[in-house]
Design a protein around this motif. Structure first.
Motif, PDB file in Angstrom:
ATOM      1  N   PHE A 174      12.122  12.804   0.342  1.00  0.00           N
ATOM      2  CA  PHE A 174      11.298  11.601   0.260  1.00  0.00           C
ATOM      3  C   PHE A 174      10.424  11.534   1.510  1.00  0.00           C
ATOM      4  O   PHE A 174      10.902  11.136   2.579  1.00  0.00           O
ATOM      5  N   SER A 183      10.731   3.042  -0.499  1.00  0.00           N
ATOM      6  CA  SER A 183      10.354   3.602   0.807  1.00  0.00           C
ATOM      7  C   SER A 183       9.924   2.519   1.788  1.00  0.00           C
ATOM      8  O   SER A 183      10.143   2.632   2.994  1.00  0.00           O
ATOM      9  N   TRP A 184       9.316   1.440   1.277  1.00  0.00           N
ATOM     10  CA  TRP A 184       8.937   0.335   2.162  1.00  0.00           C
ATOM     11  C   TRP A 184      10.186  -0.232   2.831  1.00  0.00           C
ATOM     12  O   TRP A 184      10.237  -0.407   4.051  1.00  0.00           O
ATOM     13  N   ARG A 193      19.593   6.865  -1.294  1.00  0.00           N
ATOM     14  CA  ARG A 193      18.999   6.981   0.041  1.00  0.00           C
ATOM     15  C   ARG A 193      19.674   6.042   1.045  1.00  0.00           C
ATOM     16  O   ARG A 193      19.426   6.156   2.240  1.00  0.00           O
ATOM     17  N   GLY A 195       8.220   9.550   2.405  1.00  0.00           N
ATOM     18  CA  GLY A 195       7.889   8.217   2.905  1.00  0.00           C
ATOM     19  C   GLY A 195       6.574   7.698   2.387  1.00  0.00           C
ATOM     20  O   GLY A 195       6.078   6.666   2.859  1.00  0.00           O
ATOM     21  N   ALA A 209       4.839   5.362   4.932  1.00  0.00           N
ATOM     22  CA  ALA A 209       5.179   3.940   5.017  1.00  0.00           C
ATOM     23  C   ALA A 209       5.043   3.403   6.433  1.00  0.00           C
ATOM     24  O   ALA A 209       4.683   2.237   6.626  1.00  0.00           O
ATOM     25  N   GLY A 214       3.853   6.387  -0.776  1.00  0.00           N
ATOM     26  CA  GLY A 214       3.885   5.440  -1.878  1.00  0.00           C
ATOM     27  C   GLY A 214       2.508   5.337  -2.477  1.00  0.00           C
ATOM     28  O   GLY A 214       1.535   5.872  -1.933  1.00  0.00           O
ATOM     29  N   TRP A 265       5.638  10.284  -3.219  1.00  0.00           N
ATOM     30  CA  TRP A 265       6.890   9.537  -3.376  1.00  0.00           C
ATOM     31  C   TRP A 265       8.101  10.421  -3.107  1.00  0.00           C
ATOM     32  O   TRP A 265       8.997  10.075  -2.356  1.00  0.00           O
ATOM     33  N   ARG A 290      17.833   8.776   4.226  1.00  0.00           N
ATOM     34  CA  ARG A 290      16.527   8.153   3.972  1.00  0.00           C
ATOM     35  C   ARG A 290      15.546   9.169   3.401  1.00  0.00           C
ATOM     36  O   ARG A 290      14.686   8.838   2.576  1.00  0.00           O
ATOM     37  N   ASP A 291      15.683  10.415   3.852  1.00  0.00           N
ATOM     38  CA  ASP A 291      14.710  11.454   3.511  1.00  0.00           C
ATOM     39  C   ASP A 291      15.216  12.483   2.511  1.00  0.00           C
ATOM     40  O   ASP A 291      14.411  13.214   1.930  1.00  0.00           O
ATOM     41  N   ALA A 348      13.063   1.263   3.160  1.00  0.00           N
ATOM     42  CA  ALA A 348      13.702   2.307   3.970  1.00  0.00           C
ATOM     43  C   ALA A 348      13.089   2.384   5.362  1.00  0.00           C
ATOM     44  O   ALA A 348      13.794   2.549   6.365  1.00  0.00           O
ATOM     45  N   TYR A 349      11.762   2.253   5.435  1.00  0.00           N
ATOM     46  CA  TYR A 349      11.092   2.377   6.738  1.00  0.00           C
ATOM     47  C   TYR A 349      11.052   1.065   7.509  1.00  0.00           C
ATOM     48  O   TYR A 349      10.737   1.061   8.703  1.00  0.00           O
TER      49      TYR A 349
END
Length: 616
Positions: free
Chosen positions: A179, A220-221, A251, A181, A190, A183, A169, A147-148, A223-224
């Motif tokens: 990343f 990222s939205w 990711r 998180g 996020a 945006g 971003w 994710r990161d 992902a979180y």
């Protein structure tokens, strides 16, 4: 004597099945041992195998071709010599997307984003070669680290690190991208942004499970949302923001290349519990609200639409956005007007975020029947969307018998809805499919997946994060695999029963319509495992099996796995083709024994990169 013979035959079959499973377990174990993971190189797997002392050489390989008459007759030595070997494509094609090719796109009109829609190569321009991985390619990190962090070699594009630097971003750190998180609308992260949304939308109790993120950036939205057990289908065009969808998939986040232009979205009616736009640059008020009407079509009754960024709260923000307040005022007026026509209820507006909720049925919207602006769609099949032009019309609600009834049927909260009978099934709206037939399908897939896990013990360990089911049916394969460690893109072919994808979404799974005679809307090397159930039988005489297999190779990561379930004649033909594709493959019996004509082909793509010819 007859009974004794039958018993002996049963023991023989049982022994054969045990040998087959053992052989395939070793097959995957060895390949897993030299998996090139992000800086891990699979050493721990190799050590585990060494310590186990497994001897994989005691079981002979299966070979149906020497004794089974397939469609094209038995393959003898002379015919085997004619197997076509597919050559690597040129290095410039490492990130080739056949239906979103940049050079071809620029030959189409820019109006309404037509040039960013799917424009596939004509037959004479198709590549009949293997897309290479870039030099230095490694298997992505396991979730949740992925994710990161993304290995730089896998998507070596730094443009976003500069263009989106202040928006948090993506950052380049040595051999990896990080990343944080952030945006455009949530530079502080996020999680905090989602917390604000969750104060209005019930994300924590399983009510909201499926989401659509339009113009997703690096996702990222989505992902979180994962930690809240919400699955987002994200899309963004292949445009000047180089590789944003590729980053999302690296990711381990579901995403496709896509755009809201002139063609309907490739999703069923009443699919998503929530839809989201965070500065997605879609002109929501344009074309008589047509884009909002398309969101309304795919949004479930009672679902939520989130808009953050311009023009929300323009009176306060117009100076920061450096846009004339008159333009922003008119833009918001058109959005509010379209939302009112759709009978959405505005639930929240604060800062730069606004949230609307779609009504659960048409009872509160009777007045719009007399509104001359309310043009209702006339189609008999609202799920017939593949390459169909978007229209400025409202998709009618299913009929209800009371003011509080949820149109189309009420869903249980997740995870209960995963295995509950979906409303589309219980209502009898899918012709020829009974509740009993649906539940039998579920039992079959639990049995199939159990057998897959015996063959490939790495299946649900996190080794395979991004999984695709190319002919998903009701999503039974994905439901049997459901885990926080993985996700499945449930693809319903456009020539199959279209209304089955609606069932997939009612189960709390995600998916998409697609025609496998064309390339999928993704970058190369974006899936860890591909499953194909009777796909080649379905497409027999529809398009070339070579093209489907080359597309599978394009989207499969090096050392990714393939499971193909089909009749034995079809699999013999498939196995012959892939023998020229740098895949290692075995054909195995159905879990119920060798007398069942349905078989399973298991394959692993070899590791190789551009300008290399060996997997070692």
């Amino acid at each position: 004597m007859a009974m004794k013979s039958s018993s002996a035959d049963g023991k023989t079959r049982s022994s054969v099945q045990i040998f087959i499973v053992f052989s395939l377990c070793c097959f995957f174990y060895i390949l897993g041992a030299w998996q090139r993971s992000g800086f891990g190189k699979g050493d721990s797997i190799a050590l585990e195998m060494t310590n186990s002392g497994a001897d994989c050489n005691i079981v002979p390989s299966l070979n149906f071709e020497t004794h089974h008459a397939g469609e094209s007759s038995i393959v003898g030595a002379s015919e085997a010599a004619k197997v076509k070997a597919f050559e690597p494509c040129d290095a410039r094609y490492t990130d080739y997307t056949p239906c979103q090719d940049q050079r071809r796109a620029m030959t189409f009109p820019r109006d309404s984003m037509i040039y960013r829609e799917r424009h596939c190569a004509p037959e004479k321009e198709k590549l009949h070669c293997l897309i290479p991985a870039p030099k230095g390619y490694v298997t992505p990190f396991s979730w949740p680290k992925s994710r990161d962090y993304v290995p730089y070699a896998n998507a070596p594009y730094k443009a976003l690190t500069v263009e989106k630097a202040i928006q948090n971003w993506i950052q380049y750190e040595g051999e990896v991208f990080r990343f944080p998180g952030g945006g455009t609308q949530f530079p502080q992260g996020a999680d905090k942004y989602i917390d604000q949304l969750a104060s209005v939308i019930p994300m924590e109790n399983g009510t909201v499970r499926t989401a659509l993120d339009t113009g997703c950036g690096v996702a990222s939205w989505g992902a979180y949302l994962w930690s809240r057990n919400v699955r987002a289908m994200s899309f963004a065009p292949r445009d000047s923001h180089e590789a944003q969808v590729q980053f999302a998939l690296e990711r381990g986040v579901p995403a496709v290349i896509g755009v809201l232009g002139t063609i309907k979205l490739p999703y069923p009616t009443r699919a998503f519990d929530m839809a989201h736009c965070s500065r997605c640059l879609i002109p929501w008020g344009a074309n008589d609200g047509m884009y909002l009407m398309e969101v309304d079509r795919v949004l479930r009754p009672g679902g939520y639409w989130i808009l953050s960024g311009p023009p929300i709260n323009w009176k306060v923000n117009y100076k920061a956005w450096q846009r004339p307040k008159e333009d922003l005022q008119e833009e918001q007026r058109k959005i509010e007007e379209a939302a009112k026509l759709l009978c959405w209820e505005k639930k929240y507006e604060h800062g730069e975020i606004a949230i609307w909720q779609k009504r659960v049925n048409d009872e509160a919207c009777r007045s719009r029947q007399d509104d001359p602006r309310a043009n209702f769609c006339k189609t008999d099949d609202s799920d017939d969307v593949w390459y169909k032009k978007m229209e400025a019309c409202i998709t009618p609600y299913p009929e209800t018998s009371s003011s509080d009834e949820v149109a189309g049927g009420e869903l249980q909260v997740f995870p209960d809805r995963l295995n509950a009978v979906p409303p589309r099934i219980s209502s009898g709206s899918i012709s020829g499919v009974t509740v009993d037939a649906y539940e039998d399908d579920n039992r079959q897939w639990k049995k199939h997946v159990k057998a897959y896990k015996r063959i490939n013990s790495l299946l649900d360990t996190g080794r395979y994060r991004n999984i695709m089911d190319m002919n998903a049916g009701f999503g039974g394969f994905a439901a049997a695999l459901e885990s926080q460690k993985l996700w499945v893109m449930n693809v319903v072919p456009t020539i199959a029963e279209k209304n089955r994808l609606g069932v997939v979404y009612e189960r709390g799974l995600i998916g998409i319509f697609h025609d496998w005679c064309e390339a999928f809307s993704t970058y190369p090397r974006t899936y860890d495992l591909i499953h194909a159930n009777h796909l080649f039988s379905l497409y027999k005489n529809k398009c070339n099996a070579d093209d489907i297999l080359l597309e599978m190779d394009r989207i499969l990561r090096p050392e990714g796995a393939v499971i193909i379930r089909d009749d034995v004649d079809t699999l013999i033909k498939v196995k012959r083709i892939i023998s020229g594709m740098r895949w290692d493959a075995k054909l195995v019996d159905h879990e119920d024994g060798p007398l069942v004509p349905e078989k399973v082909l298991i394959a692993v793509k070899q590791y190789w990169v551009t300008n290399s010819t060996s997997s070692h």
